[in-house]
Design an enzyme around this catalytic site. Structure first.
Site, PDB file in Angstrom:
ATOM      1  N   LYS A 194      13.647  12.601  14.022  1.00  0.00           N
ATOM      2  CA  LYS A 194      13.424  12.044  12.525  1.00  0.00           C
ATOM      3  C   LYS A 194      12.439  13.033  11.894  1.00  0.00           C
ATOM      4  O   LYS A 194      12.827  13.493  10.791  1.00  0.00           O
ATOM      5  CB  LYS A 194      12.950  10.821  12.584  1.00  0.00           C
ATOM      6  N   ASN A 195      11.419  13.305  12.473  1.00  0.00           N
ATOM      7  CA  ASN A 195      10.502  14.106  12.003  1.00  0.00           C
ATOM      8  C   ASN A 195      10.749  15.812  11.712  1.00  0.00           C
ATOM      9  O   ASN A 195       9.993  16.344  11.019  1.00  0.00           O
ATOM     10  CB  ASN A 195       8.934  13.964  12.528  1.00  0.00           C
ATOM     11  N   ARG A 230       6.579   8.718   3.513  1.00  0.00           N
ATOM     12  CA  ARG A 230       5.540   9.580   3.527  1.00  0.00           C
ATOM     13  C   ARG A 230       6.081  10.899   3.258  1.00  0.00           C
ATOM     14  O   ARG A 230       5.380  11.984   2.643  1.00  0.00           O
ATOM     15  CB  ARG A 230       4.795   9.298   4.728  1.00  0.00           C
ATOM     16  N   CYS A 283       4.951   4.079   6.485  1.00  0.00           N
ATOM     17  CA  CYS A 283       4.538   3.048   7.235  1.00  0.00           C
ATOM     18  C   CYS A 283       3.195   2.797   7.040  1.00  0.00           C
ATOM     19  O   CYS A 283       2.420   3.631   6.688  1.00  0.00           O
ATOM     20  CB  CYS A 283       4.645   3.500   8.645  1.00  0.00           C
ATOM     21  N   ARG A 286      -3.742   6.688   5.258  1.00  0.00           N
ATOM     22  CA  ARG A 286      -2.654   7.760   4.900  1.00  0.00           C
ATOM     23  C   ARG A 286      -2.948   8.781   3.542  1.00  0.00           C
ATOM     24  O   ARG A 286      -2.013   8.713   2.552  1.00  0.00           O
ATOM     25  CB  ARG A 286      -1.249   7.436   4.994  1.00  0.00           C
ATOM     26  N   PRO A 287      -3.999   9.152   3.256  1.00  0.00           N
ATOM     27  CA  PRO A 287      -4.516   9.910   2.087  1.00  0.00           C
ATOM     28  C   PRO A 287      -3.501  11.224   2.070  1.00  0.00           C
ATOM     29  O   PRO A 287      -2.873  11.697   2.878  1.00  0.00           O
ATOM     30  CB  PRO A 287      -5.919  10.080   2.317  1.00  0.00           C
ATOM     31  N   ILE A 288      -3.611  11.866   0.699  1.00  0.00           N
ATOM     32  CA  ILE A 288      -3.015  12.932   0.591  1.00  0.00           C
ATOM     33  C   ILE A 288      -3.857  14.162   0.048  1.00  0.00           C
ATOM     34  O   ILE A 288      -3.470  15.295  -0.447  1.00  0.00           O
ATOM     35  CB  ILE A 288      -1.763  13.018  -0.316  1.00  0.00           C
ATOM     36  N   ASP A 289      -5.276  13.960   0.585  1.00  0.00           N
ATOM     37  CA  ASP A 289      -6.142  14.814  -0.340  1.00  0.00           C
ATOM     38  C   ASP A 289      -6.151  16.346   0.623  1.00  0.00           C
ATOM     39  O   ASP A 289      -6.306  17.263  -0.418  1.00  0.00           O
ATOM     40  CB  ASP A 289      -7.819  14.581   0.300  1.00  0.00           C
ATOM     41  N   ASP A 343       2.650   7.766  17.820  1.00  0.00           N
ATOM     42  CA  ASP A 343       3.973   7.149  17.816  1.00  0.00           C
ATOM     43  C   ASP A 343       4.406   6.324  19.134  1.00  0.00           C
ATOM     44  O   ASP A 343       5.321   5.593  19.167  1.00  0.00           O
ATOM     45  CB  ASP A 343       5.126   8.209  17.379  1.00  0.00           C
ATOM     46  N   ILE A 352      -5.777   8.314  15.497  1.00  0.00           N
ATOM     47  CA  ILE A 352      -5.377   8.971  14.564  1.00  0.00           C
ATOM     48  C   ILE A 352      -5.099   7.923  13.582  1.00  0.00           C
ATOM     49  O   ILE A 352      -5.653   8.117  12.071  1.00  0.00           O
ATOM     50  CB  ILE A 352      -4.120   9.566  14.854  1.00  0.00           C
ATOM     51  N   ARG A 404      14.670   2.831   9.818  1.00  0.00           N
ATOM     52  CA  ARG A 404      14.087   3.979   9.425  1.00  0.00           C
ATOM     53  C   ARG A 404      14.098   4.922  10.419  1.00  0.00           C
ATOM     54  O   ARG A 404      14.076   6.262  10.026  1.00  0.00           O
ATOM     55  CB  ARG A 404      12.771   3.808   8.912  1.00  0.00           C
TER      56      ARG A 404
END
Ligand code: EPU
Length: 471
Positions: free
Chosen positions: A75-76, A145, A169, A174-177, A357, A379, A450
């Site tokens: 998937k990833n 994401r 998820c 889950r920031p995007i900085d 995961d 994590i 998903r």
């Protein structure tokens, strides 16, 4: 704050009891607030609530499973390869492509940008000879994401991109900085308003980026963005996941100049354009690992085919320590059901460490081991909340803090009605249902769909009693 500590020894036991009651009250209140917060976040971010109660899995547990199960494409890797295809005007053919909800969403996002997408059986063709739009669809972007990875190629090709904060998820903040900092280093102007951001860059310039924290999608996004940037980009403290090296290898075949992928330092020399070609996705290591745990829990004897055992070394080492019998072949694993499991503590880590995961199914495995094991998810801060559902089924798991639980086993599990909170917790609840006594009903299976293609059909072939009920 409610009372003065007594100096009289007679009252000490009562004070201790009162203290315990207060602490557990606040702990429970915290837990309730966490779930309320998550439900609101989930509604807002994934907009998947319409499908939450539509279909569910019904599982009758306790059957020994036997036979073969094939691992699908990762998937990833699929999500990132589909996004990277937008760097090229030529056709990318991606094979071993899993058709799961997340990959369907990324293909919809790409199509919505005016890019040609053709779907076949486990194959997709993407040709971005034109990118007609540079605003990503809000509703789709909120569903996963990985939508943020599209920002890099769209920016590189069109000079501008606008999108909603990505969803995904609910396993932590889950920031995007690190993404926004990285884009700025390429010379991009970043504007942020109303949960949307806008990136503008007439020309992308090679950059030196040090990731303060190892980030998988961050590394991939910056690597992809750098392919068409002018000059050299150096990524330091980069993630080393096999999906990253596989993508870099294919990008190089198309004319990119990337070295060091799979190590903490990646160098990318920008090129003016890249070509097309055919890429076969690597097998999904999380699926392979999940099936190995299923084998230990519910086999019989399960043969896992089309997998790469090298990608789950850490899990295999932990399974061996727990006493699971595994035979390894080149692209196969044979796992036998464990009669007696030993407790093994685990701390998740970036690749090649123990994958976060795989933490949820491993935590379930430990409920069947004799003794206590400490599970530490280093994590994500909310990835252990699903253990409440396992406790509801009869497990004895104590939450020490948001990152750590102690599992006390072995405990018999009983079928219950539960809701899947996220993808990896969801598949874990399926596994739990398969070993539980009686009937388990799992709702919100969009979350499981998903990441796992037609999972109930593949499990049925092993002898599992699992049904999808569409309401
Ligand atoms: N982080 C930041 N700032 C950022 C980005 C990340 O602080 O800008 C933090 C995160 O909060 C987290 C840590 O960095 O604490 C690592 O997150 P990372 O960016 O590596 O996660 P991701 O790229 O969003 C991918 C996978 C996840 C997998 C993690 C860790 C994809 C689409 N997702 O997420 O997969 O758990 O790496 O290996 O590749 C899943 O498949 O179920 C899944 C959640």
């Amino acid at each position: 704050m409610f009372y003065q500590k007594s100096k009289c020894p007679f009252f000490l036991p009562f004070e201790a009891a009162w203290q315990t009651i207060r602490l557990s009250f606040f702990k429970e209140l915290g837990r309730i607030l966490f779930w309320v917060d998550n439900i609101i976040f989930f509604r807002y971010n994934t907009n998947a609530c319409n499908s939450i109660f539509m279909s569910y899995f019904e599982i009758i547990g306790g059957k020994k499973l036997n036979g073969e199960i094939e691992v699908k494409g990762a998937k990833n890797a699929a999500l990132k390869a589909a996004a990277a295809a937008l760097l090229s005007r030529e056709k990318w053919i991606i094979t071993n492509f899993p058709f799961i909800e997340d990959t369907k969403r990324i293909l919809e996002l790409i199509e919505d940008l005016g890019v040609k997408v053709k779907r076949f059986d486990s194959k997709v063709e993407i040709q971005a000879d034109q990118i007609k739009k540079n605003r990503l669809d809000d509703e789709l972007a909120k569903k996963l994401r990985a939508s943020i990875i599209l920002a890099g190629p769209v920016l590189a090709r069109t000079g501008e991109v606008r999108m909603h904060h990505p969803g995904g998820c609910v396993i932590g903040k889950r920031p995007i900085d690190m993404f926004l900092d990285g884009f700025q280093k390429f010379g991009t102007k970043v504007k942020w308003e109303n949960a949307h951001f806008r990136l503008d860059a007439k020309k992308l310039k090679g950059a030196k980026i040090f990731f303060p924290k190892v980030t998988v999608t961050g590394t991939e996004t910056m690597m992809i963005t750098a392919v068409l940037a002018e000059g050299e980009t150096i990524l330091e403290n980069a993630a080393m996941e096999p999906e990253i090296s596989a993508l870099a290898e294919f990008l190089n075949k198309c004319g990119a100049k990337i070295s060091g992928a799979g190590t903490p330092t990646i160098r990318i020399r920008g090129v003016k354009k890249i070509g097309g070609g055919k890429m076969e996705l690597i097998p999904d290591r999380i699926e392979a690992g999940t099936f190995a745990i299923l084998g230990a829990l519910a086999g019989g004897k399960i043969k896992i085919t089309k997998c790469n055992p090298d990608h789950i070394r850490s899990l295999l080492a932990h399974l061996e320590k727990a006493g699971v019998k595994i035979e390894e072949k080149k692209n196969e694993l044979i796992v036998w059901g464990a009669k007696k499991l030993l407790p093994v503590s685990v701390a998740t880590h970036e690749y090649p460490g123990f994958a976060t995961d795989l933490q949820p199914p491993f935590t379930l495995l430990m409920t069947q081991a004799k003794g206590s094991s400490l599970i530490h998810d280093s994590i994500f801060e909310s990835r252990l909340m699903f253990t409440d559902a396992l406790n509801l089924m009869g497990a004895h798991i104590v939450m020490n803090d948001p990152h750590r639980v102690t599992v006390n086993g072995p405990t018999k599990l009983f079928g219950r009605k539960i809701v899947s909170p996220d993808l990896r917790a969801g598949i874990t609840l399926v596994l739990a249902g398969l070993i539980a006594e009686g009937k388990t009903k799992i709702e919100n299976i969009y979350q499981i769909d998903r990441g796992y293609e037609k999972i109930e059909e593949r499990l049925q072939k092993l002898g599992a009693q699992i049904k999808r009920i569409n309401k």
